[in-house]
Write an enzyme that holds these catalytic residues in place. Structure first.
Site, PDB file in Angstrom:
ATOM      1  N   HIS A  88      -6.029   0.734  -1.301  1.00 28.06           N
ATOM      2  CA  HIS A  88      -6.587  -1.451  -0.867  1.00 28.06           C
ATOM      3  C   HIS A  88      -7.821  -1.483  -1.105  1.00 28.06           C
ATOM      4  O   HIS A  88      -8.975  -2.054  -0.512  1.00 28.06           O
ATOM      5  CB  HIS A  88      -6.836  -0.941   0.882  1.00 28.06           C
ATOM      6  CG  HIS A  88      -5.472  -0.730   1.956  1.00 28.06           C
ATOM      7  ND1 HIS A  88      -5.874   0.515   2.058  1.00 28.06           N
ATOM      8  CD2 HIS A  88      -4.440  -1.453   2.220  1.00 28.06           C
ATOM      9  CE1 HIS A  88      -4.106   0.573   2.703  1.00 28.06           C
ATOM     10  NE2 HIS A  88      -4.312  -0.220   2.562  1.00 28.06           N
TER      11      HIS A  88
ATOM     12  N   ASP B 216      -7.748   5.422  -1.879  1.00 29.99           N
ATOM     13  CA  ASP B 216      -6.709   4.142  -1.190  1.00 29.99           C
ATOM     14  C   ASP B 216      -6.954   3.219  -2.204  1.00 29.99           C
ATOM     15  O   ASP B 216      -7.198   2.939  -3.015  1.00 29.99           O
ATOM     16  CB  ASP B 216      -8.253   3.883  -0.300  1.00 29.99           C
ATOM     17  CG  ASP B 216      -8.313   2.422   0.643  1.00 29.99           C
ATOM     18  OD1 ASP B 216      -6.724   1.799   0.740  1.00 29.99           O
ATOM     19  OD2 ASP B 216      -9.006   2.485   1.742  1.00 29.99           O
TER      20      ASP B 216
ATOM     21  N   CYS C  29       1.283  -0.882  -0.559  1.00 28.56           N
ATOM     22  CA  CYS C  29       0.401   0.231  -0.054  1.00 28.56           C
ATOM     23  C   CYS C  29       0.724   1.482  -0.349  1.00 28.56           C
ATOM     24  O   CYS C  29       0.342   2.469  -0.861  1.00 28.56           O
ATOM     25  CB  CYS C  29      -1.433  -0.312   0.928  1.00 28.56           C
ATOM     26  SG  CYS C  29      -0.136  -0.521   2.971  1.00 28.56           S
TER      27      CYS C  29
END
Length: 386
Positions: A273, A271, A75
């Site tokens: 993820h 994000d 990430c």
């Protein structure tokens, strides 16, 4: 103001547009100010135009025998890609550039995107970042911190002959103006010369004003112990308001995000993820690029929840941009009830030498200093004094 067709890119629609707060407070996205009540589509088009890098799966094994997915560990590497991709977009396309769905232009945009796709010969691919990180003490598959990914990206720019960037990582919470100006004034292989109009021309084509290699400035910081010191919140907001802003990489422990703006007391972020399949090149050398743009309202989180370990990024295409950035930072230092996140000085302080990641020598730092220089754990940063 852009017309309606441009704003929606003919086919792009945001089904969940109501999810964004109805507020009279200004919305800031990478130095641009929007009104959430009247410019919601403009906000989403700006956000969607940022390159969005997420976990991927089924890409060629890193190093030939390594992982074929970065899910669960990549990430911060993806956030590093996003902040650096924004620098390349500003460098080659300009801050006002907007993505159009199904755009098939071959130059510029796809050149930027190609530099990040998941294959070993892309300059800023997950493969290159992970393997370069091995030299910084990070095994492939190990989680990075903001400082480590910044140091690795700086090294990878040496192989980017297209962008001609100067990357400076300001350590010890100090930005030294003289050091940066000397670095950006250095001649580079193509003898390309920067002009105040954001262009690059070859020597002899016109009267030269300034030699300047476009600057990517990354500042790793620690803004507290276990949580962010509230005194830095207004300063962080002002950094996101600057026209030179590339955003912030950080997040929560072992969960990184790319912060591109704020509204009220909430940070706006992309994000990484989400695990998506690897994208292959088409026969004509282009990429199916929909999955590289977040086509829904951006994520938000309370600023007070931000982990104190971050890296702030800025892009200065010309020396004039950098001079204006310095003026903004000096004004920010005068804000009441706001703590400065870093110090801006004209000359390098005598008590420390240049922390250039590519020219560290034992003469400059003691052994312990060298060992922790590339370390991205919490203890790497000096806690800013109040």
């Amino acid at each position: 103001m852009m017309d309606a067709a441009t704003l929606t890119y003919d086919t792009l629609r945001f089904a969940d547009i109501e999810d964004f707060p109805e507020t009279a407070e200004p919305v800031w996205i990478l130095g641009k100010n929007y009104n959430a009540l009247t410019e919601k589509e403009e906000i989403f088009c700006d956000v969607t135009s940022r390159l969005w890098f997420t976990y991927r799966k089924n890409f060629p094994a890193i190093g030939g025998m390594g992982p074929t997915s970065d899910a669960g560990w990549g990430c911060m590497l993806r956030c590093g890609q996003m902040i650096f991709a924004q620098a390349l977009v500003c460098r080659h396309l300009g801050r006002e550039w907007r993505w159009r769905k199904d755009c098939r232009e071959k130059d510029g945009y796809f050149n930027v995107l190609n530099a990040f796709i998941d294959k070993k010969d892309s300059c800023y691919s997950i493969h290159q970042i992970a393997q370069m990180g091995v030299g910084e003490g990070k095994s492939i598959g190990q989680w990075y911190g903001p400082n480590t990914v910044a140091q690795v990206l700086k090294k990878l720019t040496l192989f980017d002959s297209w962008s001609h960037l100067t990357v400076h990582i300001a350590m010890d919470n100090t930005v030294v103006i003289d050091v940066i100006k000397r670095m950006c004034a250095q001649d580079h292989p193509c003898d390309v010369v920067g002009t105040p109009n954001n262009g690059f021309v070859c020597e002899g084509d016109m009267d030269m004003v300034l030699k300047w290699k476009p600057l990517v400035l990354l500042i790793p910081l620690r803004l507290g112990l276990s949580e962010i010191n509230k005194g830095y919140i207004e300063t962080l907001k002002h950094c996101l308001m600057l026209p030179q802003s590339l955003g912030v990489i950080g997040g929560k422990p072992n969960s990184a995000h790319y912060f591109i703006g704020y509204v009220g007391e909430e940070l706006i972020y992309l994000d990484p993820h989400t695990t998506q399949p690897m994208v292959e090149l088409s026969e004509d050398g282009l990429i199916s690029d929909d999955s590289f743009h977040c086509q829904h309202p951006p994520c938000r989180m309370q600023i007070s929840e931000l982990d104190p370990s971050i890296a702030v990024g800025f892009f200065c295409n010309t020396e004039r941009d950098f001079d204006e950035w310095c003026q903004h930072i000096r004004k920010m230092a005068q804000l009441r009830e706001a703590l400065p996140m870093f110090e801006l000085v004209e000359r390098q302080p005598s008590h420390f030498c240049n922390a250039d990641a590519l020219s560290l020598t034992p003469d400059c730092f003691d052994t312990k200093k060298l060992e922790r220089f590339f370390d991205s754990e919490d203890e790497e940063f000096e806690i800013l004094s109040l």
